[in-house]
Write an enzyme that holds these catalytic residues in place. Sequence first.
Site, short mmCIF file in Angstrom:
data_model
loop_
_atom_site.label_atom_id
_atom_site.label_comp_id
_atom_site.label_asym_id
_atom_site.label_seq_id
_atom_site.Cartn_x
_atom_site.Cartn_y
_atom_site.Cartn_z
N TYR A 113 -58.97 -53.17 32.38
CA TYR A 113 -58.45 -52.55 33.60
C TYR A 113 -59.19 -51.26 33.88
O TYR A 113 -59.50 -50.50 32.96
CB TYR A 113 -56.94 -52.27 33.45
CG TYR A 113 -56.11 -53.52 33.35
CD1 TYR A 113 -56.05 -54.43 34.40
CD2 TYR A 113 -55.41 -53.80 32.18
CE1 TYR A 113 -55.29 -55.58 34.29
CE2 TYR A 113 -54.63 -54.94 32.07
CZ TYR A 113 -54.57 -55.83 33.13
OH TYR A 113 -53.83 -56.96 33.03
N LYS A 169 -34.43 -43.31 8.81
CA LYS A 169 -34.08 -43.47 10.23
C LYS A 169 -35.25 -44.13 10.98
O LYS A 169 -36.37 -44.22 10.47
CB LYS A 169 -33.78 -42.10 10.82
CG LYS A 169 -34.98 -41.15 10.82
CD LYS A 169 -34.61 -39.74 11.24
CE LYS A 169 -35.82 -38.81 11.15
NZ LYS A 169 -35.46 -37.41 11.38
C1 LIG Z 1 -36.18 -36.73 10.36
C2 LIG Z 1 -35.63 -35.66 9.51
C3 LIG Z 1 -36.21 -35.38 8.25
C4 LIG Z 1 -37.49 -36.02 7.77
O1 LIG Z 1 -38.58 -35.34 8.33
P1 LIG Z 1 -40.08 -35.68 7.94
O2 LIG Z 1 -40.87 -34.64 8.62
O3 LIG Z 1 -40.38 -37.05 8.45
O4 LIG Z 1 -40.19 -35.61 6.45
C5 LIG Z 1 -35.57 -34.46 7.45
N1 LIG Z 1 -34.46 -33.82 7.86
C6 LIG Z 1 -33.91 -34.05 9.07
C7 LIG Z 1 -32.68 -33.29 9.46
C8 LIG Z 1 -34.48 -34.95 9.93
O5 LIG Z 1 -33.94 -35.16 11.14
#
Ligand SMILES: *Cc1c(COP(=O)(O)O)cnc(C)c1O
Length: 333
Positions: free
Chosen positions: A229, A5
């Site tokens: 800045y 994702k």
């Molecule tokens: C994003 C997510 C993961 C992965 O988590 P990490 O900490 O990046 O390994 C696993 N399970 C779910 C349900 C998630 O939303």
Amino acid sequence: MAVIKGQAYGHGLIEVARALDSENLPFFGVANAAEARLLHEADIKTTPYLLGATLPSEREEIAARKWTPCLCSIDEISHFNSLGSQKMHPIKAHLALDTGMGRGGFLPEQLGSALEKLKNSPGIQLTGVGSHLPVADEDPTFTTTQYQLFDDLIASIPRPTNTPFHIHLANSAGLLNFKSQTTNLTRPGLMLYGASPIPDKQPLLRPAMTLKSQISVINHLPKGHGVSYGRTILSRDTKAAVLGIGYGDGYPRALSKQNTQVLIHNTPCPVIGRVTMDQLIVDITDLKHDCHPGDEAILFGKNLLVTDLAQKANTIPWEILTQLTPRVTRIYC
Ligand SMILES: *Cc1c(COP(=O)(O)O)cnc(C)c1O
């Protein structure tokens, strides 16, 4: 399940999906139907798994394209059941249990009614069950109890014998720190990209991404002159290198004046003054090496961990990686 994702945590959704598509993984974890659709359009074969509750408007497409949702509510079960019944093929779906995350899924005391509802839902074929860990990198006591609870709940869930049944709980921190009696699938995200949520385990991993920029100009500025800045006043004559990267690329502005460093010729050099949208300024006065416009600077990578930067910016590596903008050219080796 490879969690890809958020543009594969900023690494590039399709490139990462292509790299992993031949690994025979049961799923790619995605956030929503839009991400799953990008995989579909790129002809990726691995099944997208929707990691959170789905929106009502997404479900028709999820059903039609045979992506795997996790069922978080009776409402979702009803909707997918009716879509599966219309389509004359049951929709493969997992059941989400809330063992402590509070972000979706059935509470332990609701499991019975969810299973009852599923028994009367011929449009759905239950092919797995999952839950999520809110504090696997922070609270081992709670997480151990959560694993125990999950293992106990699993015992009451009927499993098909004719198809694989996936049982999953661990994110990266869970996978690195805990063991389960029942799970047969994990959902690593961050660690896939070589960043560890647990500092002790970082040596096991190798960062996949190096964020680089280049020196555009080197300025010799006198003591008392301001930089960037807000005019951070120089306390000595300074050789200042300007890099062509800023918060418009996703390098956090919060890293301004936090003793942040970048690597130039393998030497740590401090970022001085505020990080601006497109440029930042680095003090190279003490750098022994000769420097020229075009020289490379490393903002994070193997020898300068994004996890350490995140701490300085008062955020987490997940956020820094996912906020790298499209302006940063991704080069794949
Ligand atoms: C994003 C997510 C993961 C992965 O988590 P990490 O900490 O990046 O390994 C696993 N399970 C779910 C349900 C998630 O939303």
